[in-house]
Design an enzyme around this catalytic site. Structure first.
Site, mmCIF file in Angstrom:
data_model
loop_
_atom_site.group_PDB
_atom_site.id
_atom_site.type_symbol
_atom_site.label_atom_id
_atom_site.label_comp_id
_atom_site.label_asym_id
_atom_site.label_seq_id
_atom_site.Cartn_x
_atom_site.Cartn_y
_atom_site.Cartn_z
ATOM 1 N N ASP A 75 40.757 13.926 32.477
ATOM 2 C CA ASP A 75 40.718 12.830 31.502
ATOM 3 C C ASP A 75 42.050 12.749 30.754
ATOM 4 O O ASP A 75 42.762 13.748 30.603
ATOM 5 C CB ASP A 75 39.555 12.984 30.534
ATOM 6 N N GLU A 140 38.218 17.030 28.022
ATOM 7 C CA GLU A 140 39.106 17.815 27.163
ATOM 8 C C GLU A 140 39.719 16.974 26.055
ATOM 9 O O GLU A 140 39.893 17.448 24.927
ATOM 10 C CB GLU A 140 40.202 18.452 28.012
#
Length: 385
Positions: A75, A140
């Site tokens: 991500d 994250e």
């Protein structure tokens, strides 16, 4: 120019616009490449109330000890206005020896480098005498609730036991090989609310002004020395990010004042002991004031992997490939390594961080290839031992 496998995978990952919490096919890229080389793969979606569902990947080859894991996230943060970028932020364009795109340095380049290293190792040696695994999340850059922390728990219930882990966060400051992160400071947010009594400025005896009180508290906490630092950490640091009264009338004494702060703390403190110290300072500064303090939940603890054989192994791999001896550091923000340290010693080593989260984020092609060489060197050393 023929692209290396690491560079080609980096570009393929960047072209997946995986802005948290969207995966956009990024984990498919990782899974497809690993599965084709014999890795056992698992896709697990984790959920929690009030948070987005997150897709995660666990892949492994081999069995038993020693078990070396690579961890990372696909991500990325939003690119902002695409018009401000030199190229489309998800086009993975190459120019001047660099790959441009959101996530190139943080941290799709590192994921691609480790994938390429793992594939090269398996092609050369077959499955390792031990276990090689990847833990990849899409959570994250978000709340970090449905990602690595749950993926580790899931792996443990399956009987996985990790001996060492490398997180591919962009640890280097300006040159590949200049820094390895062996720990991180913790993070604690706080919100202070001083409740006064609104009134006319011409009749201050009828009011209770919270502005001077919040000012004293801000000054006291800002000037308070929490500690002097430790062997591997700099001193803990408290910074105010906002002071807000919200009063637009110059002839009105406000009814309340607010201030928000963040503390980046070292291994002297836990969240609980730090909260207690902050409350003590506030109480001593404004003993008779009506003050409310709130600490939002945080899972950002300080941690340290003390230098030892694994650290020496990675340092030597970096030195052999780059010619540099990396500094062992605990600077910077938080990372998913804070969860992994509860399972095994963990280090962070990836690309440089000078353009992360910025417009025109990019990674040097030569760095991606060198990083792949470092990871392959680590694999050779780890499994030969």
């Amino acid at each position: 120019m023929i692209e290396s496998r690491a560079v080609a995978l980096t570009r393929e990952l960047i072209r997946c616009p995986s802005v948290t919490p969207t995966d956009a096919g990024a984990l498919d890229v990782v899974e497809k490449a690993l599965k084709a080389s014999g890795f056992e793969t698992h896709r697990i979606v984790f959920s929690a109330p009030g948070t987005p569902d997150i897709d995660n990947l666990f892949a492994k080859i081999g069995s038993g000890a020693p078990h070396l894991a690579f961890a990372g996230h696909t991500d990325v943060v939003p690119p902002g206005d695409p018009a401000r970028w030199r190229f489309n932020p998800f086009a993975a364009e190459v120019s001047d020896g660099r790959i441009f795109g959101r996530g190139s340095s943080d941290m799709k380049g590192a994921i691609a480098a480790f994938m390429a290293a793992a594939l090269a190792y398996v092609e050369r040696h077959g499955a390792p005498k031990g276990t090689l695994s990847l833990l990849i999340t899409g959570d994250e850059e978000g709340p970090s609730i449905n990602g690595t922390v749950k993926l580790l728990e899931w792996a443990q219930t399956r009987g996985e036991r990790f001996d060492h882990c490398i997180v591919g966060e962009p640890s280097n400051v300006s040159t590949l090989g200049d820094m390895i992160k062996i720990g991180r400071r913790g993070s604690l947010n706080g919100r202070i609310r001083v409740i006064g009594k609104q009134g006319h400025v011409a009749y201050p005896h009828r009011a209770e002004n919270p502005a001077p009180i919040i000012a004293h508290i801000v000054a006291a906490l800002s000037g308070h020395e929490l500690d002097k630092g430790t062997t591997h950490f700099e001193r803990s640091n408290l910074e105010f990010s906002t002071i807000d009264i919200g009063n637009k009338a110059v002839n009105v004494i406000p009814g309340e004042a607010r201030a928000d702060f963040n503390v980046r703390f070292n291994d002297v403190w836990t969240h609980d002991s730090l909260k207690e110290r902050i409350l003590q300072v506030i109480k001593a500064t404004a003993p008779n004031a009506n003050v409310e303090v709130e600490f939002p939940p945080s899972n950002a603890h300080s941690f340290i992997t003390k230098p030892g054989p694994f650290t020496e192994l990675v340092v030597e791999a970096v030195r052999q490939v780059t010619g540099l001896t990396p500094e062992l550091s605990t600077t910077g923000g938080t990372s998913d390594a804070r969860f992994i340290v509860n399972y095994c010693p963990v280090l962070e080593f990836g690309l440089t961080n000078e353009t992360i989260h910025a417009v025109n984020e990019n990674a040097r092609i030569a760095d991606v290839d060198q990083l792949c060489a470092v990871y392959l060197n680590v694999l050779e050393r780890h499994f030969s031992n």
